[in-house]
Write an enzyme that holds these catalytic residues in place. Structure first.
Site, PDB file in Angstrom:
ATOM      1  N   ASP A 139       0.842  -1.186   0.000  1.00  0.00           N
ATOM      2  CA  ASP A 139       0.000   0.000   0.000  1.00  0.00           C
ATOM      3  C   ASP A 139       0.887   1.249   0.000  1.00  0.00           C
ATOM      4  OD1 ASP A 139      -2.651   1.326   0.475  1.00  0.00           O
ATOM      5  OD2 ASP A 139      -1.634   1.962   2.311  1.00  0.00           O
ATOM      6  N   GLU A 188       1.716  -0.315  -4.968  1.00  0.00           N
ATOM      7  CA  GLU A 188       0.803   0.752  -5.337  1.00  0.00           C
ATOM      8  C   GLU A 188       1.689   1.978  -5.533  1.00  0.00           C
ATOM      9  OE1 GLU A 188      -3.398   2.564  -3.739  1.00  0.00           O
ATOM     10  OE2 GLU A 188      -1.799   2.292  -2.270  1.00  0.00           O
TER      11      GLU A 188
END
Length: 698
Positions: free
Chosen positions: A349, A385
């Site tokens: 993330d 990401e």
């Protein structure tokens, strides 16, 4: 029997954490700036402190001690002494019980109270004040563990990247309403690996499940005050301990067994991990672990005023992954999940945070180098990401070799094309071909582009074709949260409708988008539930909806419409497996395989190769991607992906080489099976098809 010696033995500074050796437990915890650290022992429920020991040794900035006869199950925490000088970045407060950053199991839940904060919350001096209340009653505690799971018979699928199809899902939401799963197992790791779930995944043909965060996390205070809860889990409290509420029982072997069963079914397990920030928030957040142990090391602080945290994550703090001990903690955590739980890969993330230095993001940052050379971690799938909210935070395509990246430009191009935007041919072609303009450097392959239409963050596929506005009222933020622009189209009505023409168009567009996804070079990721039309009722930010807004409706999956969509998705994944051209391991450069037959080429419905004027045609919406591979016998295998986002049906003249063609799938005719066709094909508006054949070279 809990041991109570008068003092600890010296022990060892390595490994970090609590390590049981058969005779006792070694405790080791890093802090470069603490002046003293105490080990606090609690009763088995974690309610009462029954002993306290000063860690006797400090070696290489690691405090350590050994407790003889301390067995697995021992409950503990720490208190750290040192300067409380927030203006210098130090926030030591021994009144606050601290969780071991290497805790592998937790007992108890965090109970929100102002005593969790290192400062007096309502003081006019704010975080410069000092709070003397004991936070232990409100804190979860760490538990000493000892892994003994037998992995000897486990066979990791080791699916090649080029053959990978990812299914993103949530442990709890996947089975919370699944009546075929035993009631006690619903919403747990046991449910994840239950027979009905594995049967569904195998039927689809996906090769990996990507689980939203399963690290132990904190329920946000502001959500609890609104009777909501953090459903997604991007608020980490421990990088080593699994979230306890995802277990049906008390043993962590439940998760290991789940992974073992998925492996036996040929399915890999990828974890969405959050190492970019912690649950401690900004400088005004609570003191739970890292802040109280060494705030100046674990977090990025503003260079000219270290009282304040850098907020490149949008969550209040930013983990400082340029520090050696912080990198070690993250690498140790990743390695632990691979070796102890059999995990096959990770999705990071806000992954750019981990490559940030004082000068900004760098592909050669130490964190990336550590993972790429690690003998364990270099073998697993690594996905980033590639963005954060800080300066220069958008870094799509700029990660080092060995990493795949979520490709939001793919998502946006496909959405724009199918909602009818003009001037999309060139951008869409680049995405269909594996986004080589972004990733084709340093010997990276098409699999580096993780292609997706939808993810947990945003609309589901069904909502993408049913809503043009977000409908997040249930989040109690006045419908101001979540993305305002979703590149969606409702096709004539906002939300549910009884108009059969609108419903049919929505279903066709969803199928067309799935054909695009599975017909593109790169690694496809499917959002769990999209295969049967799961809806979140227009909510595009369901992070706080631990209810039927987020949970899978398996009755919908078992409906005739749901079953038809599942079967269509299954056929698509099977086509991708049967036709390697759709999952090319290398980029295609238009290399001529036979006279005037390159390995990749672009055509329109007239059967004409696109020239510059066609690429520049703002209203050109018909596109054929022709992929060609030369066989050993000299013949040519051909696959064509046909797309038509124009408002009218079109007759497509198929490109050479001439041969009997075979229709594999058509989004306008989902029930039609594979069959032979001629050299022209009638394709409905807002439809897509895949056609394949083998022909002779000219």
């Amino acid at each position: 029997m809990i041991p109570r010696p008068s003092r600890l033995e010296p022990g060892s500074p390595y490994p970090l954490g609590a390590t049981f050796d058969g005779l006792g437990t070694n405790f080791a915890i890093f802090s470069a700036h603490a002046e003293k650290i105490e080990l606090c022992i609690f009763d088995p429920q974690g309610r009462r402190e029954i002993a306290r020991y000063e860690l006797p040794e400090w070696t290489d900035e690691v405090w350590h001690g050994y407790l003889p006869d301390a067995l697995p199950g021992l409950v503990y925490g720490y208190r750290a002494y040192g300067p409380y000088r927030p203006e210098e970045g130090h926030r030591f407060n021994p009144n606050k019980l601290l969780l071991d950053p290497y805790a592998k199991k937790l007992v108890g839940n965090l109970r929100w109270t102002d005593a969790l904060f290192g400062y007096r919350v309502r003081s006019p001096r704010a975080d410069l004040s000092f709070d003397r209340r004991d936070s232990a009653p409100a804190m979860p505690k760490a538990v000493v563990t000892h892994d003994a799971f037998d992995w000897s018979a486990d066979v990791r699928p080791n699916t090649p990247w080029s053959e990978t199809v990812i299914y993103e899902t949530h442990v709890r939401g996947l089975t919370r309403l699944f009546e075929e799963v035993a009631p006690a197992d619903r919403g747990t790791f046991a449910g994840l690996a239950s027979g009905p779930v594995i049967e569904h995944l195998k039927r689809l043909g996906v090769t990996a499940v990507e689980l939203l965060p399963i690290h132990s996390y904190v329920q946000d205070r502001f959500l609890q005050e609104k009777s909501l809860s953090n459903y997604w889990g991007y608020n980490t409290l421990s990088f080593f301990a699994p979230e306890q509420r995802y277990f049906a029982g008390d043993s962590h072997d439940e998760l290991r067994l789940a992974v073992r069963r998925l492996h036996a079914a040929g399915i890999e397990v990828i974890l969405d991990v959050v190492y970019n920030h912690t649950a401690e928030g900004s400088e005004q957040g609570p003191t739970l672990s890292w802040r109280g142990l060494d705030n100046a090391t674990y977090y990025r602080l503003q260079r000219d005023n270290p009282r304040y945290t850098v907020n490149d994550t949008g969550t209040g703090n930013t983990v400082n992954a340029s520090k050696a001990r912080v990198i070690q903690m993250i690498a140790d955590s990743l390695r632990y999940w691979v070796t102890s739980f059999g995990i096959d890969g990770f999705r990071f993330d806000l992954g750019t945070i981990l490559g940030r230095t004082d000068e900004g993001f760098k592909p050669g940052a130490a964190f990336f180098d550590v993972l790429r050379q690690d003998p364990v971690l270099q073998k697993v799938k690594l996905i980033s990401e590639p963005w954060d909210v800080g300066p220069g935070g958008y870094q799509l395509g700029n990660h080092p070799p060995g990493f795949a990246e979520w490709n939001d430009r793919y998502r946006d191009a496909v959405r724009r094309y199918w909602r009818g935007d003009s001037a999309m041919r060139g951008e869409l072609a680049a995405r269909l071909a594996g986004s080589g303009d972004l990733f084709d450097r340093r010997a990276r392959r098409p699999w580096a582009s993780v292609n997706f239409l939808t993810s947990h963050d945003g609309f589901t596929l069904a909502d993408l074709t049913a809503y043009e506005q977000r409908h997040n009222e249930a989040n109690l933020e006045n419908n101001q949260d979540g993305h305002g622009e979703n590149l969606s189209r409702n096709w004539g009505a906002e939300g549910p409708t009884h108009d059969p023409a609108i419903e049919e168009m929505r279903r066709r567009v969803r199928r067309s988008m799935l054909i695009t996804l599975l017909g593109s070079l790169g690694t496809p990721m499917l959002l769990g539930g999209d295969e049967f039309g799961r809806t979140q009722k227009g909510n595009n930010n369901a992070y706080c909806q631990d209810n039927d807004i987020s949970w899978f409706d398996w009755n919908q999956a078992r409906s005739p419409e749901g079953e038809a969509m599942i079967d269509f998705t299954r056929r698509l994944i099977d086509i991708r497996k049967r036709y390697p051209l759709l999952r090319s391991r290398s980029y295609l450069y238009g290399e001529e395989l036979a006279p005037d037959i390159p390995d990749i080429d672009w055509w329109d419905e007239r059967g004409m190769r696109l020239d510059q004027s066609d690429w520049d045609n703002m209203e050109g919406r018909a596109l054929i991607m022709r992929l060609v591979e030369k066989r050993e016998d000299g013949r040519l295998d051909v696959v064509c992906v046909l797309l038509n986002s124009s408002p009218e049906p079109l007759v497509y003249n198929l490109p050479p080489p001439a041969a009997a063609r075979r229709l594999l799938i058509d989004s306008a005719h989902p029930h039609v099976k594979e069959h032979e066709i001629g050299d022209r094909y009638y394709l409905f508006n807002q439809a897509a098809a895949i056609i394949a054949w083998t022909g002779d070279a000219p």
